[in-house]
Each structure stands twice: as C-alpha cells, then as structure tokens.
Design a protein around this motif. Structure first.
Motif, PDB file in Angstrom:
ATOM      1  N   ALA A 183       0.848  -1.195   0.000  1.00 28.84           N
ATOM      2  CA  ALA A 183       0.000   0.000   0.000  1.00 28.84           C
ATOM      3  C   ALA A 183       0.881   1.242   0.000  1.00 28.84           C
ATOM      4  CB  ALA A 183      -0.925   0.001   1.213  1.00 28.84           C
ATOM      5  N   PRO A 184       0.349   2.364  -0.492  1.00 27.19           N
ATOM      6  CA  PRO A 184       1.171   3.577  -0.587  1.00 27.19           C
ATOM      7  C   PRO A 184       1.416   4.279   0.744  1.00 27.19           C
ATOM      8  CG  PRO A 184      -1.044   4.005  -1.416  1.00 27.19           C
ATOM      9  CD  PRO A 184      -0.948   2.532  -1.162  1.00 27.19           C
ATOM     10  N   ALA A 185       0.436   4.278   1.632  1.00 25.53           N
ATOM     11  CA  ALA A 185       0.551   5.056   2.868  1.00 25.53           C
ATOM     12  C   ALA A 185       1.380   4.317   3.904  1.00 25.53           C
ATOM     13  CB  ALA A 185      -0.824   5.383   3.423  1.00 25.53           C
ATOM     14  N   LYS A 186       2.324   5.046   4.497  1.00 26.84           N
ATOM     15  CA  LYS A 186       3.121   4.510   5.592  1.00 26.84           C
ATOM     16  C   LYS A 186       2.738   5.160   6.929  1.00 26.84           C
ATOM     17  CE  LYS A 186       5.739   2.069   2.804  1.00 26.84           C
ATOM     18  NZ  LYS A 186       5.026   2.395   1.556  1.00 26.84           N
ATOM     19  N   SER A 187       2.146   6.362   6.857  1.00 27.84           N
ATOM     20  CA  SER A 187       1.781   7.105   8.065  1.00 27.84           C
ATOM     21  C   SER A 187       0.431   7.779   7.858  1.00 27.84           C
ATOM     22  CB  SER A 187       2.830   8.174   8.395  1.00 27.84           C
ATOM     23  OG  SER A 187       4.092   7.606   8.619  1.00 27.84           O
ATOM     24  N   VAL A 188      -0.175   8.168   8.973  1.00 31.44           N
ATOM     25  CA  VAL A 188      -1.461   8.875   8.963  1.00 31.44           C
ATOM     26  C   VAL A 188      -1.335  10.134   9.815  1.00 31.44           C
ATOM     27  CG1 VAL A 188      -3.890   8.796   9.685  1.00 31.44           C
ATOM     28  CG2 VAL A 188      -2.847   6.791   8.609  1.00 31.44           C
ATOM     29  N   ILE A 189      -1.872  11.248   9.313  1.00 34.47           N
ATOM     30  CA  ILE A 189      -2.034  12.458  10.108  1.00 34.47           C
ATOM     31  C   ILE A 189      -3.517  12.816  10.070  1.00 34.47           C
ATOM     32  CG2 ILE A 189      -1.491  14.905  10.374  1.00 34.47           C
ATOM     33  CD1 ILE A 189       1.169  14.381   8.976  1.00 34.47           C
ATOM     34  N   TRP A 190      -4.175  12.771  11.225  1.00 29.88           N
ATOM     35  CA  TRP A 190      -5.611  13.057  11.297  1.00 29.88           C
ATOM     36  C   TRP A 190      -5.797  14.407  11.981  1.00 29.88           C
ATOM     37  CZ3 TRP A 190      -9.723   8.783  12.258  1.00 29.88           C
ATOM     38  CH2 TRP A 190     -11.008   9.331  12.172  1.00 29.88           C
ATOM     39  N   CYS A 191      -6.287  15.386  11.225  1.00 28.81           N
ATOM     40  CA  CYS A 191      -6.651  16.694  11.778  1.00 28.81           C
ATOM     41  C   CYS A 191      -8.085  16.598  12.279  1.00 28.81           C
ATOM     42  CB  CYS A 191      -6.521  17.782  10.714  1.00 28.81           C
ATOM     43  SG  CYS A 191      -4.882  17.929   9.999  1.00 28.81           S
ATOM     44  N   ILE A 211      -9.206   3.923   5.730  1.00 30.40           N
ATOM     45  CA  ILE A 211      -7.916   4.360   6.291  1.00 30.40           C
ATOM     46  C   ILE A 211      -6.986   3.161   6.458  1.00 30.40           C
ATOM     47  CG2 ILE A 211      -6.802   5.328   8.341  1.00 30.40           C
ATOM     48  CD1 ILE A 211      -9.348   7.068   8.704  1.00 30.40           C
ATOM     49  N   LEU A 212      -7.488   2.082   7.027  1.00 27.21           N
ATOM     50  CA  LEU A 212      -6.665   0.891   7.213  1.00 27.21           C
ATOM     51  C   LEU A 212      -6.219   0.315   5.870  1.00 27.21           C
ATOM     52  CD1 LEU A 212      -8.622  -0.822  10.130  1.00 27.21           C
ATOM     53  CD2 LEU A 212      -6.414   0.355  10.288  1.00 27.21           C
ATOM     54  N   HIS A 213      -7.112   0.354   4.881  1.00 19.19           N
ATOM     55  CA  HIS A 213      -6.771  -0.152   3.550  1.00 19.19           C
ATOM     56  C   HIS A 213      -5.608   0.639   2.955  1.00 19.19           C
ATOM     57  CE1 HIS A 213      -7.588  -2.072  -0.386  1.00 19.19           C
ATOM     58  NE2 HIS A 213      -7.200  -0.896  -0.874  1.00 19.19           N
ATOM     59  N   CYS A 214      -5.635   1.949   3.122  1.00 18.95           N
ATOM     60  CA  CYS A 214      -4.547   2.783   2.590  1.00 18.95           C
ATOM     61  C   CYS A 214      -3.219   2.459   3.242  1.00 18.95           C
ATOM     62  CB  CYS A 214      -4.882   4.264   2.784  1.00 18.95           C
ATOM     63  SG  CYS A 214      -6.216   4.864   1.719  1.00 18.95           S
ATOM     64  N   LEU A 215      -3.254   1.885   4.451  1.00 19.06           N
ATOM     65  CA  LEU A 215      -2.041   1.455   5.150  1.00 19.06           C
ATOM     66  C   LEU A 215      -1.649   0.019   4.817  1.00 19.06           C
ATOM     67  CD1 LEU A 215      -2.761   2.977   8.676  1.00 19.06           C
ATOM     68  CD2 LEU A 215      -0.895   3.665   7.152  1.00 19.06           C
ATOM     69  N   GLY A 216      -2.458  -0.640   3.979  1.00 21.12           N
ATOM     70  CA  GLY A 216      -2.167  -2.021   3.620  1.00 21.12           C
ATOM     71  C   GLY A 216      -2.762  -3.049   4.549  1.00 21.12           C
ATOM     72  N   ILE A 260     -15.724  -3.576  13.935  1.00 25.60           N
ATOM     73  CA  ILE A 260     -16.722  -4.378  14.687  1.00 25.60           C
ATOM     74  C   ILE A 260     -17.384  -5.383  13.739  1.00 25.60           C
ATOM     75  CG2 ILE A 260     -18.649  -4.286  16.337  1.00 25.60           C
ATOM     76  CD1 ILE A 260     -17.840  -1.413  16.982  1.00 25.60           C
ATOM     77  N   ASN A 261     -18.632  -5.162  13.308  1.00 27.23           N
ATOM     78  CA  ASN A 261     -19.303  -6.104  12.407  1.00 27.23           C
ATOM     79  C   ASN A 261     -19.600  -5.499  11.046  1.00 27.23           C
ATOM     80  OD1 ASN A 261     -19.519  -8.228  14.334  1.00 27.23           O
ATOM     81  ND2 ASN A 261     -21.230  -7.181  15.277  1.00 27.23           N
ATOM     82  N   GLY A 262     -19.102  -4.288  10.785  1.00 27.76           N
ATOM     83  CA  GLY A 262     -19.442  -3.597   9.552  1.00 27.76           C
ATOM     84  C   GLY A 262     -18.211  -3.107   8.843  1.00 27.76           C
ATOM     85  N   GLY A 263     -18.440  -2.046   8.047  1.00 28.00           N
ATOM     86  CA  GLY A 263     -17.338  -1.399   7.351  1.00 28.00           C
ATOM     87  C   GLY A 263     -17.065  -1.966   5.976  1.00 28.00           C
ATOM     88  N   LYS A 264     -16.899  -1.075   5.005  1.00 25.87           N
ATOM     89  CA  LYS A 264     -16.460  -1.469   3.672  1.00 25.87           C
ATOM     90  C   LYS A 264     -15.539  -0.381   3.142  1.00 25.87           C
ATOM     91  CE  LYS A 264     -20.392   0.470   1.063  1.00 25.87           C
ATOM     92  NZ  LYS A 264     -21.045   1.125   2.202  1.00 25.87           N
ATOM     93  N   VAL A 265     -14.553  -0.786   2.400  1.00 24.45           N
ATOM     94  CA  VAL A 265     -13.599   0.162   1.820  1.00 24.45           C
ATOM     95  C   VAL A 265     -14.301   0.982   0.742  1.00 24.45           C
ATOM     96  CG1 VAL A 265     -11.441   0.400   0.533  1.00 24.45           C
ATOM     97  CG2 VAL A 265     -11.650  -1.330   2.330  1.00 24.45           C
ATOM     98  N   ILE A 266     -14.103   2.299   0.761  1.00 21.12           N
ATOM     99  CA  ILE A 266     -14.708   3.181  -0.243  1.00 21.12           C
ATOM    100  C   ILE A 266     -13.777   3.181  -1.453  1.00 21.12           C
ATOM    101  CG2 ILE A 266     -15.752   5.439  -0.655  1.00 21.12           C
ATOM    102  CD1 ILE A 266     -15.504   5.900   2.432  1.00 21.12           C
ATOM    103  N   GLY A 267     -14.002   2.246  -2.352  1.00 20.18           N
ATOM    104  CA  GLY A 267     -13.108   2.053  -3.492  1.00 20.18           C
ATOM    105  C   GLY A 267     -13.006   3.253  -4.403  1.00 20.18           C
ATOM    106  N   GLU A 268     -14.078   4.032  -4.472  1.00 13.72           N
ATOM    107  CA  GLU A 268     -14.082   5.205  -5.360  1.00 13.72           C
ATOM    108  C   GLU A 268     -13.071   6.272  -4.949  1.00 13.72           C
ATOM    109  OE1 GLU A 268     -18.264   3.435  -5.444  1.00 13.72           O
ATOM    110  OE2 GLU A 268     -16.635   3.740  -3.998  1.00 13.72           O
ATOM    111  N   LEU A 269     -12.621   6.243  -3.698  1.00 17.39           N
ATOM    112  CA  LEU A 269     -11.669   7.244  -3.219  1.00 17.39           C
ATOM    113  C   LEU A 269     -10.230   6.871  -3.527  1.00 17.39           C
ATOM    114  CD1 LEU A 269     -13.015   8.117   0.360  1.00 17.39           C
ATOM    115  CD2 LEU A 269     -13.725   9.037  -1.852  1.00 17.39           C
ATOM    116  N   LEU A 270      -9.987   5.615  -3.901  1.00 16.03           N
ATOM    117  CA  LEU A 270      -8.623   5.121  -4.020  1.00 16.03           C
ATOM    118  C   LEU A 270      -8.006   5.479  -5.368  1.00 16.03           C
ATOM    119  CD1 LEU A 270      -9.132   1.597  -2.443  1.00 16.03           C
ATOM    120  CD2 LEU A 270      -8.500   3.717  -1.306  1.00 16.03           C
TER     121      LEU A 270
END
Length: 483
Positions: free
Chosen positions: A63-71, A448-453, A472-482
């Motif tokens: 994956a491309p991202a190695k770090s995250v900065i959350w404002c 976010i996790l997907h972008c980190l691999g 938890i029991n949900g969540g899907k990667v927003i493929g359109e943003l990638l």
C-alpha cells in the motif's frame, strides 16, 4: 519450622534445598523455564509475534501510505458552511423544517419548529476539479485537487463524548481500541526512538472523553497513543530530575529489564508486563530523540511562515502541523492533531463567530501541511484526514447557531493512496441527512486501514472468545476514493 543446616550433597550437580521456602522457590524457577521454553518455541516456529510487540511487520498487502495524520476538528464543524453548499437553504431560511423530512433527534431534542438557517459564506469552485469550498477556507481551497471530499458521512452518536469515541474507536461506548492503536498493532512501529502513535492538542483541554480517545481498550497498552506537549520536554517526567551519567542510567535500566524479563518468563503472555518492559526501553531512547523531534529551531524561516508561526492566530495549530510533519519524517506511524481541543468547534449559539475564529486558526496550517508534505515527497506516503465527530444542523439554534448533526456531514482525505480532486456522496437539499453513497464511520476506518495495507476483516485481536476488529461487524472500503 526453623531452617536446618544444609548437608552437602555427594552429587556435584545437585543442591539440597535448605527449607520448604527454598524448595518452592527452586520449583517455581523450573516452571518459569518451562514457560520461557514455550515462548522460544513459538518464536522459532513463527507462531508468535516478536518478543518486541512494537516491532515493525509487513502489511496484508502493498500500500502507498506509511503514516497517517488526522486533523480532528473537536466539536463538530459545519459542513454546510464549509464544503457542502446548499442553495435551497437560502430559499427556505426562516421557515420550519419541511414536512417531507423525517424529524431528527438532536442533542437538544426534536426541533420541528426551529427555523432553518442559511449560510452566510460564499462558495466557489477551485482547482482543475472544480471542488466547492467556502471563503472560510481559502488556503485549503488552493489544495482542492489533492482532496477527496466525502459529503455523505453519518454516525450513531448525538453528544460529543459518544461521537468522538465512535470516530476514534468505532463505538459510542468506551472500552475499545482507537484506530491509531489498531494501526500500530497491525503494522508495528518503524521508529525505534519515538512512539508509533502520537497525539497533539492545540489547547490545554482534552477532547471529551479524554485519553480513552487514544487508548487501547481491551488491547495491550503497548499500542496506546502518547500525548506530546508542544514545547519543552514532549512528555512529562521523561528526563530524570537530576542529571545521571549515561552509563549509569543504562546500567540501571539493563538491571531493571533483566528482572522484568525473568518475571515475564514465568508469566507467559502478560501483555501489561510486556507493555511496561517496552515502555522502559522506549522512554530511555526518547530522552534524546523526542526533544530533537520537536525542536522547531531547526526549521527555516520560510517554513515557519508557511505554517503561520508568525501569526498569533495560527501559531498554535501551525506548530502542531509542523510537528506532525517532523514526526512522520521520523517514521511515526499515526499522528492525531486535535484542532480546537475541548469542543471549541461546538457552535450552538453563533456559528459565524465560532467558525470564523477556528477556520482562521486552522486554514493556513492545514494547507501548509499538505503543501509541505508534497514538496518533500511525503504526501504520497502520508494519508491526511480532516473531520470531526459530526456536522451541524441546517436548523438554527439560539437564533444564529447550529446543533449537532450525525445524520449527514463531511470529511476529506488526501495523500497516500487517495484520488484527489474528488467529491463523493451527497446529503439532501438542505444538508440534514446523508442520502447518496452513504458512508458510515466504519467505512471511513476500513478505508484508512486499507490505505495502510491492512484488511479490516483480517486485522483481528482475540478478546473474550471473539476475534475483535476495528470495524466491529461492519465497514467497507470506499473504493471510489482510491487512486
């Protein structure tokens, strides 16, 4: 029973216990060695993690991202005044919520007869992508082609404590690990001299819920966030009260760690003990590395001006954004910047006055962060996130303010793995509900996790007989943003 004089054994390799206490101590040591042997077998076979729980390990996929900065805009920024223009509000201003809309429950109750409030901001399209941004954010608007703006976010909480908790941990209830902890658990830390997860506040007050927003919940405390101070020693009590020769301090630490390791050998998989051992070693290394990491005198005058350190309105947030860049340069995995810490974006009484102040404080520094990361070649490997715990309602409160709105709000992402110049999803004509390509908090976390691999479905932690995950029991990667 009094101890009797020990009688030397004729067998050279055998020592006769002198008392029951001596016998039990020797027997306990043998059991400890059995535990140590089991740990060593796990390590040799590859079944267990490294003895250092923070050791870096590969992602699930490249994956491309190695770090995250959350404002993190603490208090809830108004999407309809910043990134989601609603012309219909101008036409309906002063009227009650139309009957065609489901009556929402907000933190102040049901608001059927509260007049709608139009924005006073001017919106323009920016960049080649034509992204809509209000005049509150002119500097961020200049980075429009780097942003993927998600207008259709929604969450489950109504108040600040539960909503900030969910945006950080996935649940409105406390007790779960924060996303930064999940990232550190999944990937480990590349930096040996700094924490892998750092939290920076721009005001003295913690966000609602305090340290649980960067805690590990049921996970090992090894992966929790470390709150840095902006000036002086980054972490309180990091340096000894009186100078100690380096060799003496190293010898003391080695002795303590040897005792800890002996203790750990008899307490297999004791995560709190493992965390304490790792913390001792990291704290020692941080005594030299952390002060250097936050030393902004090493930066050029041009860089300081870029971040707004020459302006008292932007100096506070600018300092933290610059620190965040310096930390990811030093391989810190996850940095969370709280902008307006202490719910300062909470504009119940006067959104114009409130947001004018905090947009001014955050616009230039956040734009500088994006531009500085890009010119240094770091933006492609750093995922930058902007957003709070919820948005604000189109209905007014106290005449000129807006209430909490978890039903539809905006976040944006930029950098590592994200397609810039994109608007995704939509709220209804007045900005109350997310209606098109709805994005839950769990979807944001999965992306976010997907972008980190990391695959959010495979990143699990065993707890109470269940393999827990960040989403938890949900969540899907927003493929359109990638990208």
């Amino acid at each position: 029973m009094q101890d009797k004089t020990c009688i030397p054994s004729p067998i050279p390799h055998h020592e006769t216990p002198c008392s029951r206490r001596d016998f039990l101590a020797r027997a306990g040591g043998g059991l400890g060695l059995l535990a140590l042997l089991s740990i060593m077998e796990e390590k040799a076979s590859g079944r267990g993690r490294s003895t250092n729980p923070l050791a870096a390990h590969p992602p699930h996929f490249k994956a491309p991202a190695k770090s995250v900065i959350w404002c993190f805009l603490d208090g809830g920024p108004s999407h309809i005044d910043l990134f989601d223009p609603k012309p219909a509000l101008k036409r309906l201003e002063g009227q009650a919520l139309p009957g065609s809309f489901k009556l929402p429950v907000t933190s102040m109750g049901r608001t059927a007869f509260t007049p709608l409030l139009a924005t006073r901001r001017a919106f323009k399209q920016h960049g080649k992508s034509g992204l809509w941004v209000s005049d509150w954010y002119p500097e961020i608007a200049s980075c429009a082609d780097e942003l993927a703006v998600v207008r259709s976010c929604y969450a489950d909480g109504l108040n600040h404590v539960g909503s900030i908790c969910q945006m950080n941990t996935g649940s409105v209830l406390g007790g779960r690990p924060s996303l930064g902890a999940w990232a550190l658990y999944g990937l480990g830390s590349v930096s040996e001299n700094l924490p892998g997860f750092v939290v920076l506040l721009d005001y003295p007050e913690d966000p609602p819920g305090g340290a649980r927003n960067w805690s590990t919940g049921f996970m090992s405390p090894t992966f929790q966030g470390t709150k840095f101070r902006g000036e002086g020693t980054p972490v309180l009590a990091l340096s000894p009260p009186q100078p100690i020769p380096a060799g003496q301090q190293r010898a003391q630490l080695d002795f303590i760690q040897e005792l800890n390791r002996r203790h750990a050998a008899a307490r297999q998989h004791d995560e709190e003990l493992e965390a304490r051992i790792a913390a001792y070693e990291l704290a020692y290394r941080m005594q030299a590395a952390a002060p250097e990491a936050v030393d902004l005198t090493q930066e050029t005058a041009e860089t300081k001006r870029l971040y707004g350190l020459d302006d008292p309105h932007t100096e506070r947030m600018g300092r933290n954004c610059l620190l965040a860049r310096r930390l990811v340069e030093r391989d810190v995995r996850f940095v969370q910047l709280y902008c307006g810490s202490g719910s300062r974006w909470d504009a119940h009484s006067d959104v114009e006055s409130n947001h004018s102040r905090y947009c001014r404080e955050s616009d230039r520094p956040i734009a500088a962060l994006l531009k500085d990361l890009k010119r240094r070649g770091l933006l492609d490997s750093t995922l930058v996130i902007w957003g709070g715990e919820f948005g604000r309602t189109p209905m007014s409160e106290s005449g000129k303010g807006r209430d909490h709105n978890p039903y539809g709000f905006t976040m944006w992402l930029a950098g590592g793995g994200i397609k810039g110049g994109l608007t995704f999803g939509a709220t209804d004509e007045i900005g109350l509900y997310s209606v098109d390509n709805r994005v839950h908090v769990h979807d944001i976390h999965a992306t976010i996790l997907h972008c980190l691999g990391l695959d959010h479905r495979k990143l699990t932690y065993p707890y109470n007989g269940r393999d827990e995950r960040a989403t938890i029991n949900g969540g899907k990667v927003i493929g359109e943003l990638l990208a």
